[in-house]
Write an enzyme that holds these catalytic residues in place. Structure first.
Site, PDB file in Angstrom:
ATOM      1  N   TYR A   1       0.838  -1.200   0.000  1.00 25.05           N
ATOM      2  CA  TYR A   1       0.000   0.000   0.000  1.00 25.05           C
ATOM      3  C   TYR A   1       0.872   1.248   0.000  1.00 25.05           C
ATOM      4  O   TYR A   1       1.929   1.276   0.641  1.00 25.05           O
ATOM      5  CB  TYR A   1      -0.876   0.058   1.257  1.00 25.05           C
ATOM      6  CG  TYR A   1      -2.029  -0.900   1.267  1.00 25.05           C
ATOM      7  CD1 TYR A   1      -3.303  -0.487   0.872  1.00 25.05           C
ATOM      8  CD2 TYR A   1      -1.869  -2.213   1.696  1.00 25.05           C
ATOM      9  CE1 TYR A   1      -4.376  -1.361   0.910  1.00 25.05           C
ATOM     10  CE2 TYR A   1      -2.935  -3.091   1.728  1.00 25.05           C
ATOM     11  CZ  TYR A   1      -4.189  -2.661   1.339  1.00 25.05           C
ATOM     12  OH  TYR A   1      -5.241  -3.524   1.372  1.00 25.05           O
TER      13      TYR A   1
ATOM     14  N   TYR B   1      -0.257  -9.876   0.760  1.00 22.75           N
ATOM     15  CA  TYR B   1       0.837  -9.292   1.550  1.00 22.75           C
ATOM     16  C   TYR B   1       0.871  -9.883   2.951  1.00 22.75           C
ATOM     17  O   TYR B   1      -0.155 -10.343   3.470  1.00 22.75           O
ATOM     18  CB  TYR B   1       0.728  -7.763   1.596  1.00 22.75           C
ATOM     19  CG  TYR B   1      -0.550  -7.215   2.182  1.00 22.75           C
ATOM     20  CD1 TYR B   1      -0.680  -7.016   3.556  1.00 22.75           C
ATOM     21  CD2 TYR B   1      -1.625  -6.890   1.357  1.00 22.75           C
ATOM     22  CE1 TYR B   1      -1.857  -6.506   4.082  1.00 22.75           C
ATOM     23  CE2 TYR B   1      -2.797  -6.383   1.878  1.00 22.75           C
ATOM     24  CZ  TYR B   1      -2.909  -6.192   3.244  1.00 22.75           C
ATOM     25  OH  TYR B   1      -4.077  -5.700   3.759  1.00 22.75           O
TER      26      TYR B   1
ATOM     27  N   ARG C   1      -2.482 -11.801   3.916  1.00 21.52           N
ATOM     28  CA  ARG C   1      -3.839 -11.443   3.491  1.00 21.52           C
ATOM     29  C   ARG C   1      -4.080 -11.913   2.057  1.00 21.52           C
ATOM     30  O   ARG C   1      -3.269 -11.645   1.174  1.00 21.52           O
ATOM     31  CB  ARG C   1      -4.027  -9.919   3.493  1.00 21.52           C
ATOM     32  CG  ARG C   1      -4.096  -9.176   4.810  1.00 21.52           C
ATOM     33  CD  ARG C   1      -5.235  -9.497   5.757  1.00 21.52           C
ATOM     34  NE  ARG C   1      -6.492 -10.020   5.263  1.00 21.52           N
ATOM     35  CZ  ARG C   1      -7.509  -9.308   4.803  1.00 21.52           C
ATOM     36  NH1 ARG C   1      -7.449  -8.010   4.735  1.00 21.52           N
ATOM     37  NH2 ARG C   1      -8.632  -9.893   4.411  1.00 21.52           N
TER      38      ARG C   1
ATOM     39  N   HIS D   1      -7.186  -8.522  -2.140  1.00 19.98           N
ATOM     40  CA  HIS D   1      -8.525  -7.957  -1.935  1.00 19.98           C
ATOM     41  C   HIS D   1      -8.528  -6.472  -2.290  1.00 19.98           C
ATOM     42  O   HIS D   1      -7.477  -5.821  -2.308  1.00 19.98           O
ATOM     43  CB  HIS D   1      -8.991  -8.131  -0.482  1.00 19.98           C
ATOM     44  CG  HIS D   1      -8.107  -7.417   0.500  1.00 19.98           C
ATOM     45  ND1 HIS D   1      -6.933  -7.968   0.972  1.00 19.98           N
ATOM     46  CD2 HIS D   1      -8.190  -6.192   1.073  1.00 19.98           C
ATOM     47  CE1 HIS D   1      -6.343  -7.122   1.791  1.00 19.98           C
ATOM     48  NE2 HIS D   1      -7.081  -6.019   1.873  1.00 19.98           N
TER      49      HIS D   1
ATOM     50  N   HIS E   1     -10.589  -2.994  -0.969  1.00 21.67           N
ATOM     51  CA  HIS E   1     -11.518  -2.435   0.023  1.00 21.67           C
ATOM     52  C   HIS E   1     -12.586  -1.612  -0.686  1.00 21.67           C
ATOM     53  O   HIS E   1     -12.266  -0.806  -1.570  1.00 21.67           O
ATOM     54  CB  HIS E   1     -10.779  -1.504   0.991  1.00 21.67           C
ATOM     55  CG  HIS E   1      -9.782  -2.207   1.858  1.00 21.67           C
ATOM     56  ND1 HIS E   1     -10.085  -2.668   3.114  1.00 21.67           N
ATOM     57  CD2 HIS E   1      -8.484  -2.520   1.654  1.00 21.67           C
ATOM     58  CE1 HIS E   1      -9.007  -3.230   3.650  1.00 21.67           C
ATOM     59  NE2 HIS E   1      -8.026  -3.156   2.777  1.00 21.67           N
TER      60      HIS E   1
END
Lengths: 190, 247
Positions: free
Chosen positions: B113, B152, B162, B165, B167
């Site tokens: 991110y 990640y 995770r 995905h 959000h």
């Protein structure tokens, strides 16, 4: 639910990186900075160890000073209030602090012919919360209206009820939100 | 000044349907961060009055021209596999939710991110911010162009990763319809160890967070398409019942 109703999509946490997706520079301003009668509601979001939550998000929704909503589902008819967005959004900073600059909501119709005390609906999101939680802000000066409010009066415990009432501050009000602990904020099932 | 509620209909008989079976508990030990971040007191019942059946109607004013296309927000194109993510937002009455703001955020193709606290050793992509916005059309439909996010690592448990995905944040038209969720990709091998995915008690409900590979809308020599429909709470026609719910 009947078989014909599509089932809803589950909620998931905002995670630790919500600041990149949900930060709005103008988010805290439900009304423009400097608007007469405008004030700040500030507070700290804390966890069960009393630690500030730096990856949280507060959203607010409220009536305008006349107690009206600029929305088609207000049966009195939608109505605007100059410069007023009614919605505030602020992600928490490294100290767990948020702030919303807004106007005092008016009284809103309640069940039957009653009036609810002026209030603001609040959503709390954070890493570690799989689902938002919801609370309400009431104002300390509305002593009689608060005592008669159909929602506030359902909170039997006086200490718990006091977690829903903001405290006066130099530039408006203070409303701390505690997810757990001795003074855990009252949260609502909606 | 206070407006008297003359002529207002009693809205206390209608609200938005609660769906307890679908949503995760606030306390889920497998996801460690819930431990100090879930209310311990029983939740208090909030009837759906005017503040709850109305909500912010946020639209065009919040959008920049390229907010819906995360591959065109920088000088160059981001690394990774270009994808189209599209679908329809409806409520559980089956009605489309039109003209409603959707916000997304995600990791880059390598799983990182663009955020100051994300520092695992995967490079940032100078051409990818990972943030998008759009509004649904009159039929509740939306469409984003982005890149497929990577998995990640995180520190929840030993060797925790995770699943890929995106959000999603949705408003609907009522305060009660507000939803933040995550879209996952079919066949991800990481679901078995992911506490967020597994926090959803019902397997069928979990699967509603999966998008569907959409060959029909896949664009030749350009982008794979995935379709994901989102369902928000619908209106409740029956009188509100005073049930007591502990979450």
């Amino acid at each position: 639910m009947s078989d014909t109703t599509p089932p809803t999509t589950p909620s998931q946490t905002v995670g630790p990186y919500l600041h990149i997706g949900l930060h709005w520079p103008d988010g805290p301003f439900a009304v423009a900075e400097g608007t007469p009668e405008g004030f700040w509601i500030r507070g700290t979001l804390t966890d069960g160890a009393g630690q500030p939550i730096s990856d949280g998000l507060i959203e607010t929704w409220q009536a305008d000073p006349n107690g009206r909503f600029d929305h088609p589902d207000d049966p009195r008819g939608p109505t605007g209030y100059p410069g007023f967005r009614a919605f505030g959004r602020c992600d928490t900073d490294e100290h767990g602090e948020y702030g919303i600059f807004t106007l005092a909501p008016g009284a809103v119709p309640g069940p039957g012919d009653t009036l609810q005390a002026p209030h603001i609906d609040v959503s709390v999101f954070a890493r570690g919360m799989l689902h938002r939680t919801v609370t309400r802000i009431y104002f300390p000066e509305n002593v009689n209206a608060n005592a008669a409010d159909p929602v506030l009066s359902t909170v039997a415990d006086e200490t718990a009820r006091s977690t829903l009432v903001a405290e006066p501050a130099t530039d408006g009000y203070r409303f701390d939100i505690r997810l757990q602990g001795e003074n855990e904020t009252v949260f609502f099932e909606i | 000044m206070t407006t008297t509620p003359q002529g207002h209909e009693d809205r206390t008989g209608t609200g938005y349907i609660r769906d307890h079976e679908t949503h995760p508990p606030l306390d889920f030990p497998g996801y460690r961060s819930t431990a100090l971040r879930h209310p311990k007191r029983p939740l208090q019942l909030l009837p759906h009055l005017l503040t709850e059946v109305t909500g912010p109607l946020l639209g065009e004013g919040r959008l920049g021209e390229l907010d819906h296309d995360l591959t065109r927000q920088h000088e160059g194109e981001p690394q990774g596999q270009r994808i189209i993510v599209h679908g329809q937002v409806r409520d559980s009455d089956g009605q489309p939710v039109p003209h409603s703001l959707i916000e997304i955020w995600q990791a880059n193709a390598g799983g990182r991110y663009r955020h100051t606290v994300d520092n695992w050793p995967c490079p940032l992509d100078p051409n990818f911010s990972g943030v998008g916005r759009t509004i649904t059309d009159s039929d509740g439909r939306y469409r984003f162009v982005t890149v497929r996010p990577g998995a990640y690592p995180w520190k929840n448990h030993d060797n925790a990763w995770r699943p890929a995905h995106i959000h999603f944040s949705l408003f609907g038209r009522a305060f009660t319809q507000r939803l933040v969720t995550q879209m996952y990709f079919p066949g991800d091998p990481l679901f078995f160890q992911d506490p967020m995915w597994n926090s959803i008690p019902d397997e069928k409900a979990r699967e509603r967070m999966l998008c569907r590979f959409d060959y029909e809308n896949t664009e030749p020599e350009w982008a794979l398409a995935f379709e994901w429909d989102i369902v928000l709470r619908g209106r409740e026609a029956t009188p509100f019942e005073s049930e007591v719910d502990d979450d």
